[in-house]
Each structure stands twice: as structure tokens, then as C-alpha cells.
Enzyme design. Structure first.
Site, mmCIF file in Angstrom:
data_model
loop_
_atom_site.group_PDB
_atom_site.id
_atom_site.type_symbol
_atom_site.label_atom_id
_atom_site.label_comp_id
_atom_site.label_asym_id
_atom_site.label_seq_id
_atom_site.Cartn_x
_atom_site.Cartn_y
_atom_site.Cartn_z
ATOM 1 N N GLY A 20 0.783 -1.237 0.000
ATOM 2 C CA GLY A 20 0.000 0.000 0.000
ATOM 3 C C GLY A 20 0.813 1.283 0.000
ATOM 4 N NE ARG A 74 -11.886 -13.872 -11.868
ATOM 5 C CZ ARG A 74 -10.695 -13.530 -11.384
ATOM 6 N NH1 ARG A 74 -10.536 -12.390 -10.766
ATOM 7 N NH2 ARG A 74 -9.668 -14.332 -11.526
ATOM 8 C CG MET A 99 -1.838 -7.873 -6.463
ATOM 9 S SD MET A 99 -1.131 -7.025 -7.907
ATOM 10 C CE MET A 99 -0.270 -8.394 -8.680
ATOM 11 N NE ARG A 100 -8.911 -12.161 -6.857
ATOM 12 C CZ ARG A 100 -8.538 -13.398 -7.130
ATOM 13 N NH1 ARG A 100 -7.287 -13.795 -6.937
ATOM 14 N NH2 ARG A 100 -9.412 -14.264 -7.593
ATOM 15 C CG HIS A 118 0.638 -1.266 -15.429
ATOM 16 N ND1 HIS A 118 0.468 -2.553 -14.953
ATOM 17 C CD2 HIS A 118 1.539 -1.350 -16.435
ATOM 18 C CE1 HIS A 118 1.229 -3.374 -15.655
ATOM 19 N NE2 HIS A 118 1.888 -2.675 -16.565
ATOM 20 C CG ASP A 154 -2.195 -3.954 -16.618
ATOM 21 O OD1 ASP A 154 -2.707 -3.493 -15.591
ATOM 22 O OD2 ASP A 154 -1.435 -4.934 -16.615
ATOM 23 C CD GLU A 183 4.214 2.540 -9.328
ATOM 24 O OE1 GLU A 183 3.210 2.252 -8.652
ATOM 25 O OE2 GLU A 183 5.043 1.679 -9.678
HETATM 26 C C1 GRF Z 1 2.796 -0.702 -7.775
HETATM 27 O O1 GRF Z 1 4.002 -0.837 -8.471
HETATM 28 C C2 GRF Z 1 1.653 -0.488 -8.718
HETATM 29 O O2 GRF Z 1 2.014 0.203 -9.873
HETATM 30 C C3 GRF Z 1 1.257 -1.903 -9.072
HETATM 31 O O3 GRF Z 1 1.429 -2.640 -7.890
HETATM 32 C C4 GRF Z 1 2.400 -2.002 -7.077
HETATM 33 C C5 GRF Z 1 1.720 -1.732 -5.763
HETATM 34 O O4 GRF Z 1 2.623 -1.206 -4.825
HETATM 35 N N1 GRF Z 1 -0.068 -1.948 -9.597
HETATM 36 P P1 GRF Z 1 2.053 -0.556 -3.488
HETATM 37 O O5 GRF Z 1 1.194 -1.629 -2.816
HETATM 38 O O6 GRF Z 1 1.258 0.639 -3.862
HETATM 39 O O7 GRF Z 1 3.269 -0.228 -2.691
#
Ligand code: GRF
Length: 226
Positions: A20, A74, A99-100, A118, A154, A183
Site C-alpha cells: 500500500g 467473481r 491484484m484481482r 501500473h 492494464d 508512481e
Molecule cells: C505498484 O508498483 C503499482 O504500480 C502496481 O502494484 C504495485 C503496488 O505497490 N499496480 P504498493 O502496494 O502501492 O506499494
């Protein structure tokens, strides 16, 4: 696209599965008094996600909705997500390391009110292991993308991108850290633009009202003079 209420701070829900750090960047941005959004709920599908504790420490409401409790259904899992978000008054959703894969049940409900980050310059390197693949491809620029979510993984109108150089001597960890720092700057910017209602999706491209033009060329290596 769906209309957002004018005036009040945009109520945001964040979906996570892990540490997170992007969630924390969004929480930190929302602390600024003039930021046009507030985080009202963080949901994790993973009960052990480190991000849950970090959200709680920041005084944000959290929920665990474990996909494993839905017997691989789902749509039922996604209806539970939407129910929890709606109950909390969420108007806009940020996926931050969630991650789903999401189906049409969720994506249609939140269309143009659901964004994701992403770790690549989309449309290059969709999917996993983006840093490893950028290194293997010999890319000289890599980066990250915040985009509206569509059913295809994506994919979706691009809101903000940041490019970082790939340097000699980089390994996956070094490159990932450079991208992650980018990010943490891109995601709050994208949320701000959405909350200020400056994003318009037309023909699956995202237009930004009032975005200044930047004509600088990013080159890696930089041009050698003389
Ligand atoms: C990040 O690199 C994001 O781009 C990808 O998953 C990772 C999550 O990292 N979708 P975090 O949990 O925000 O540290």
C-alpha cells in the site's frame, strides 16, 4: 462519463492487496487542506496486507473482503466490493496494487470513476514483472501510468504517465524503486485532476482540461554536445 458532484471533496475508496505505498501517497495528498478528495475507505482482498495497518494508523476505515470467501464467483465478490464502497459513500475508486482481475460487473458499475496505477509506460509491458521485462528488452526509458480501468487488463484511457531512465547498472530492484517514486507523484496528480473534474473520456482517450503543454524531449542517454 458519469457526473461527479460539484463542490464537496470527492469521496474516494482505495482497493489494495499488499504493502500500500501508493495508497499512502494518496492518503498523504488528501491530508492537504485544499486537496479536492478524501479517502473514506480502504478495502483489501488479502487479510494480511500490510497496507491495512497503515491505513488504520492514518485513521482511515478499512474492510477486508477476501475473494476466497466467494467460491471463485467473481461477480459475487465484486458485488460485495461495490456494496461496501457504496455503503461508505464512495464516489470514485483507486486501485493501488489490487491484484484481482475485475470483470464487467465491477468495471461497468464504476466506469470512468475507477482508476489504476501500473508500473510501465502503457501500452508497453502490460501484466506482471514489468521492470524485469523492461530491462530484458533493453528499454532506455521506463515508467508508470495511471489510467481508467476497463475489462481488458492494464487497458483504458491514460490519465498521467511518468518516464524514468533505465541506467547502466540497474537491476530490477533499483529500477522498481525509481519507478515507484514516480508512481507516488503520478497517482495523487491523477486523483486531483479527476476530483477537479478536469478529465473527459472521448473515444477512449482521456482529455485534460487546462493541462499545460510540455514540449521538452526526454532522452536517455542525454544528447552529447560537441
Ligand atoms: C505498484 O508498483 C503499482 O504500480 C502496481 O502494484 C504495485 C503496488 O505497490 N499496480 P504498493 O502496494 O502501492 O506499494
Amino acid at each position: 462519463m458519469a457526473r461527479l458532484k460539484v463542490g464537496a471533496r470527492l469521496k474516494v475508496g482505495i482497493l489494495i492487496s499488499g504493502r500500500g505505498s501508493n495508497m499512502r501517497a494518496l492518503i498523504a495528498a488528501c491530508r492537504a487542506p485544499n486537496f479536492p478528495a478524501e479517502i473514506v475507505l480502504v478495502i483489501s482482498n488479502e487479510p494480511g496486507a500490510a497496507g491495512l495497518g497503515r491505513a488504520k494508523d492514518a485513521g482511515i476505515a478499512t474492510r477486508v473482503i477476501d475473494h476466497r470467501g466467494f467460491n471463485k464467483e467473481r461477480p459475487a465478490f465484486e458485488r460485495a466490493l461495490t456494496a461496501a464502497l457504496t455503503e461508505a459513500g464512495v464516489e470514485f475508486v483507486c486501485n493501488a496494487g489490487f491484484m484481482r482481475l475485475l470483470t464487467d460487473t465491477f468495471v461497468s458499475h464504476w466506469r470512468d470513476r475507477l482508476i489504476n496505477i501500473h508500473p510501465s509506460l502503457l501500452p508497453a509491458f502490460r501484466g506482471l514483472d514489468t521492470h524485469k521485462r523492461a530491462l530484458a528488452a533493453g528499454a532506455r526509458l521506463h515508467g508508470c501510468t495511471v489510467h481508467f480501468v476497463r475489462v481488458a487488463m492494464d487497458e483504458g484511457p491514460i490519465i498521467v504517465q511518468a518516464a524514468v531512465p533505465v541506467l547502466a547498472g540497474d537491476d530490477e530492484a533499483k529500477l522498481a524503486a525509481r519507478v515507484l517514486a514516480a508512481e507516488h507523484r503520478c497517482y495523487p496528480l491523477a486523483l486531483r485532476l479527476a476530483a477537479e473534474k478536469r478529465l473527459r473520456v472521448e473515444g477512449e482517450r482521456c482529455l485534460i482540461d487546462g493541462a499545460p503543454a510540455q514540449e521538452a524531449v526526454l532522452m536517455n542517454p542525454p544528447p552529447i554536445l560537441g
